[in-house]
Design a protein around this motif. Structure first.
Motif, PDB file in Angstrom:
ATOM      1  N   THR A   1       0.709  -1.268   0.195  1.00  0.00           N
ATOM      2  CA  THR A   1      -0.069  -0.068  -0.132  1.00  0.00           C
ATOM      3  C   THR A   1       0.644   1.358  -0.228  1.00  0.00           C
ATOM      4  N   ILE A   2       1.696   1.375   0.786  1.00  0.00           N
ATOM      5  CA  ILE A   2       2.595   2.504   0.974  1.00  0.00           C
ATOM      6  C   ILE A   2       3.565   2.617  -0.359  1.00  0.00           C
ATOM      7  N   ASN A   3       3.997   1.324  -0.968  1.00  0.00           N
ATOM      8  CA  ASN A   3       4.783   1.633  -2.035  1.00  0.00           C
ATOM      9  C   ASN A   3       3.976   2.023  -3.263  1.00  0.00           C
ATOM     10  N   MET A   4       2.660   1.546  -3.316  1.00  0.00           N
ATOM     11  CA  MET A   4       1.996   1.878  -4.566  1.00  0.00           C
ATOM     12  C   MET A   4       1.553   3.464  -4.451  1.00  0.00           C
ATOM     13  N   ALA A   5       1.380   4.040  -2.892  1.00  0.00           N
ATOM     14  CA  ALA A   5       1.407   5.553  -3.010  1.00  0.00           C
ATOM     15  C   ALA A   5       2.500   6.407  -3.474  1.00  0.00           C
ATOM     16  N   LEU A   6       3.616   5.668  -2.903  1.00  0.00           N
ATOM     17  CA  LEU A   6       4.793   6.443  -3.561  1.00  0.00           C
ATOM     18  C   LEU A   6       4.964   6.576  -5.163  1.00  0.00           C
ATOM     19  N   ILE A   7       4.829   5.053  -5.804  1.00  0.00           N
ATOM     20  CA  ILE A   7       4.940   5.151  -7.104  1.00  0.00           C
ATOM     21  C   ILE A   7       3.702   6.367  -7.830  1.00  0.00           C
TER      22      ILE A   7
ATOM     23  N   TYR B   1       7.560   8.571  -7.442  1.00  0.00           N
ATOM     24  CA  TYR B   1       8.728   8.359  -6.719  1.00  0.00           C
ATOM     25  C   TYR B   1       9.212   6.902  -6.841  1.00  0.00           C
ATOM     26  N   GLN B   2       8.764   6.387  -8.089  1.00  0.00           N
ATOM     27  CA  GLN B   2       9.267   4.626  -8.264  1.00  0.00           C
ATOM     28  C   GLN B   2      10.559   4.921  -8.477  1.00  0.00           C
TER      29      GLN B   2
END
Length: 180
Positions: free
Chosen positions: A158-164, A168-169
């Motif tokens: 979830t956090i990674n997808m929000a960053l992407i 920010y990927q």
């Protein structure tokens, strides 16, 4: 380019020599000092992480993202940044692990990498995020609940997808907060 193979061979040969010393077939293990002369391992590639001076821009970009994240994801990300725990430990956080009086979070040993209980001090900012999250998820069970996930808590992506989604990927990920 055969450093790992050399290390493994040295390890096996050294174990044989240690056995010989124990059985009094040799006076010492001549391979002990040789271990240090092997090629140094390649450094592991770390998770992508921003520098401190880029963090304020990250929070601004997250606020202004085309696909705004929900409040629970924002709270998880803030708590990640305030505690530096592993993402898996954060998403599985339970309300009964929080000690509001002592101002700490006790992560049970079974959820820790080294299988030891871990106490995380909670700043006033972290406690404020938890109070806000309590209004969303209630006061029992998982702090970051999910009705979609079989686990019952927020997905580790979830956090990674929000960053992407915020652009920010490859530059920042949930685990990258630990590198700060």
């Amino acid at each position: 380019g055969r450093g790992e193979t050399a290390r493994r061979c040295m390890s096996i040969a050294s174990a044989i020599m240690d056995f010989a010393v124990i059985r009094e077939l040799a006076d010492f293990n001549p391979l002990g000092p040789a271990k240090k002369s092997l090629a140094i391992r390649k450094p592991k590639k770390n998770f992508p992480s921003l520098k401190w001076d880029e963090m304020s821009q990250l929070w601004q970009d997250l606020q202004n993202a085309q696909h705004p994240m929900d409040v629970q994801t924002h709270n998880a990300m803030r708590l990640q940044a305030l505690t530096f725990v592993r993402p898996g430990e954060l998403i599985a956080m339970r309300w009964e692990e929080i000690d509001w009086i002592k101002k700490w979070w006790t992560i049970p040993a079974e959820r820790m990498k080294r299988r030891l209980e871990h106490i995380v001090p909670l700043s006033s900012q972290a406690l404020a995020v938890l109070k806000h999250q309590q209004q969303i998820s209630g006061e029992s069970g998982y702090v970051f609940k999910s009705v979609r996930s079989k686990s019952g808590h927020m997905s580790n992506m979830t956090i990674n997808m929000a960053l992407i989604r915020a652009g920010y990927q490859g530059r920042m990920c949930a685990h990258g907060f630990r590198a700060l």
